[in-house]
Design a protein around this motif. Structure first.
Motif, short mmCIF file in Angstrom:
data_model
loop_
_atom_site.label_atom_id
_atom_site.label_comp_id
_atom_site.label_asym_id
_atom_site.label_seq_id
_atom_site.Cartn_x
_atom_site.Cartn_y
_atom_site.Cartn_z
N UNK A 427 11.26 36.32 33.44
CA UNK A 427 9.98 35.84 32.94
C UNK A 427 9.02 35.66 34.10
N UNK A 428 7.87 36.34 34.07
CA UNK A 428 6.86 36.23 35.12
C UNK A 428 5.92 35.10 34.72
N UNK A 429 5.88 34.06 35.54
CA UNK A 429 5.17 32.85 35.13
C UNK A 429 3.70 32.90 35.54
N UNK A 430 2.89 32.18 34.78
CA UNK A 430 1.48 32.05 35.12
C UNK A 430 1.31 30.92 36.14
N UNK A 431 0.11 30.75 36.69
CA UNK A 431 -0.07 29.72 37.72
C UNK A 431 0.29 28.31 37.28
N UNK A 432 -0.01 27.94 36.05
CA UNK A 432 0.31 26.59 35.61
C UNK A 432 1.82 26.34 35.62
N UNK A 433 2.58 27.31 35.13
CA UNK A 433 4.04 27.16 35.16
C UNK A 433 4.54 27.18 36.60
N UNK A 434 3.94 28.01 37.44
CA UNK A 434 4.35 28.07 38.84
C UNK A 434 4.12 26.74 39.54
N UNK A 435 3.04 26.05 39.20
CA UNK A 435 2.78 24.74 39.80
C UNK A 435 3.92 23.77 39.50
N UNK A 436 4.41 23.82 38.30
CA UNK A 436 5.53 22.94 37.93
C UNK A 436 6.77 23.31 38.73
N UNK A 437 7.07 24.60 38.82
CA UNK A 437 8.26 25.06 39.53
C UNK A 437 8.20 24.74 41.01
N UNK A 438 7.01 24.79 41.60
CA UNK A 438 6.85 24.59 43.05
C UNK A 438 6.55 23.14 43.42
N UNK A 439 6.48 22.27 42.41
CA UNK A 439 6.26 20.86 42.69
C UNK A 439 4.84 20.52 43.06
N UNK A 440 3.88 21.34 42.63
CA UNK A 440 2.47 21.08 42.93
C UNK A 440 1.90 20.13 41.88
N UNK A 441 1.34 19.02 42.30
CA UNK A 441 0.76 18.08 41.31
C UNK A 441 -0.27 18.78 40.45
N UNK A 442 -0.22 18.53 39.16
CA UNK A 442 -1.15 19.17 38.25
C UNK A 442 -2.58 18.74 38.51
N UNK A 443 -2.76 17.59 39.10
CA UNK A 443 -4.12 17.13 39.40
C UNK A 443 -4.76 17.98 40.49
N UNK A 444 -3.91 18.75 41.23
CA UNK A 444 -4.45 19.62 42.28
C UNK A 444 -4.90 20.95 41.74
#
Length: 445
Positions: A427-444
């Motif tokens: 599954x090729x993820x979009x940026x929002x899903x990638x943020x979750x996987x990489x531990x990037x705060x959603x507020x960023x």
């Protein structure tokens, strides 16, 4: 190699008394061909997502008798993939047999130390183009010797299939694709497709996003094309990219060889979502890319102060261990994201063994990706995808789509990687899903 070559399926069945057709409980050869048909059907399902049709056998050899009570292991391997045709080689082995000794019980049976080959065949199946769904290709035997043996054995003798490989369908594993669209080394003299201005960078970032990239690894250039770590140039590029697409922007703190550490940290003033952290010094071609231990720690602190997530650039195995030391010292937080950078002259070279070993050194819960240079980019990208890792492609690392054929930007390289990933069911993820996987705060975001 065409997608699907070497794909191998094995099934094992007990031949029952109802299958015996001749005297002495001998089984008709058609029963074995029926097993080959079942194997062929599974191969087509795994490759195309459709049962397809068996067109013909080109050759069949019956080599040993099969009787009721025998356990038969039937293996098929794809040896040629056409537009609609799939050529397969088959081999059936007897692995268990009734003893049939009057001095012993009628139920006495033995498992063989060495299987007995009872039949070999070559056949061709067809799957019409409009039925080729390719939902989730599993490639357990890409490196098997089967396809290469075709040219070595005289026709019309069927090829000897490789030893059976157990097929294990991999678990669902989302894939983050990164596009490194400019870098610091490649110039317009190397390729006219290199983006330089902020608008060109934004346009290319958007094309890469459409092709499947969730992350843009970003460098910037001066107007004359020379590398820069200017806060202003990064700020302008980031602003333009944000206007066009929702990708994660990962700025480089490596800059170019010869830059001071303070100069390299210019983009952190823009507070990017991610920033690279080079974890050691290496020979970089004829130059030296210097990253002392005190400098690495200073950069790690500045990345944390900027609110950015560090991507750990590892050009050697020892760089992984340095990153783990940073974690222990509290300069990094979990989850860690490692980038194995392979193929830089003077640093570690790419191979499956290298990737497997580097992967074995990272802690549970960490993610990893591969970025390989030049001609190594395609095979190492596909290896990383096959092994469940993430991948980086783009003009920074490789300017060719094929030998001698320039890629028209980084987007075609992303699209090729994405197509391969989809063929494996990743599954090729979009940026929002990638943020979750990489531990990037959603507020960023």
């Amino acid at each position: 190699m065409s997608i699907g070559l070497g794909l191998t399926v094995t099934l094992r069945v007990r031949i029952g008394a109802h299958d015996a057709h001749y005297a002495g409980e001998l089984v008709d050869g058609a029963r074995i061909l029926g097993l080959f048909g079942d194997v062929a059907t599974e191969l087509l399902i795994r490759l195309d997502g459709d049962e397809g049709l068996f067109r013909a056998y080109e050759a069949v050899e019956f080599l040993a008798p099969v009787r009721a009570g025998d356990y038969i292991e039937a293996t098929g391997v794809i040896t040629k993939v056409g537009n609609t045709s799939r050529t397969m080689a088959f081999e059936a082995r007897k692995v268990v047999a009734n003893v049939r000794d009057p001095a012993l019980s009628p139920s006495a049976a033995d498992a063989f130390a060495e299987p007995v080959v009872v039949c070999r065949a070559i056949g061709t199946c067809v799957v019409p183009k409009d039925l080729q769904r390719r939902p989730r290709l599993v490639l357990p035997a890409l490196s098997s010797p089967g396809p290469e043996l075709v040219a070595k054995l005289p026709e019309p003798r069927p090829i000897i299939t490789p030893p059976p490989h157990v097929i294990v369908t991999p678990p669902e594993s989302p894939l983050v694709l990164t596009a490194a669209i400019v870098g610091a080394e490649v110039t317009r003299a190397h390729t006219p497709h290199l983006p330089i201005t902020a608008q060109e960078l934004a346009d290319e970032a958007a094309r890469c996003r459409d092709a499947g990239a969730a992350v843009i690894h970003l460098h910037v250039r001066n107007a004359d094309g020379t590398p820069s770590q200017s806060t202003e140039l990064f700020g302008e590029a980031i602003s333009r990219i944000r206007e066009k697409t929702d990708v994660i922007i990962q700025t480089s703190t490596g800059g170019a060889v010869g830059m001071s550490v303070e100069e390299r940290l210019g983009p952190l003033a823009c507070k990017p979502e991610m920033a690279t952290l080079n974890c050691g010094t290496i020979n970089f071609g004829d130059d030296i890319f210097v990253n002392t231990r005190p400098d690495i720690r200073a950069i790690a602190r500045r990345i944390r102060e900027a609110g950015s997530i560090a991507e750990l650039e590892c050009y050697e195995v020892g760089h992984i261990h340095e990153a783990l030391a940073l974690l222990k010292e509290g300069l990094l937080g979990a989850p860690l994201h490692f980038q194995f950078v392979l193929g830089v002259p003077g640093a570690i070279m790419p191979s499956e063994e290298v990737v497997l070993f580097m992967r074995s050194q990272i802690p549970a819960g960490a993610s990893w990706a591969v970025a390989a240079v030049g001609r190594y980019q395609k095979p190492m990208t596909e290896l990383a995808i096959k092994l469940g890792g993430h991948a980086r492609v783009g003009l920074e690392d490789n300017i060719y789509l094929e030998k001698g054929v320039l890629s028209e930007g980084s987007a075609p390289l992303v699209a090729r990687a994405a197509a391969y990933a989809r063929s494996l069911g990743r599954e090729i993820v979009d940026p929002d899903r990638a943020r979750v996987l990489l531990g990037i705060p959603t507020t960023a975001a």
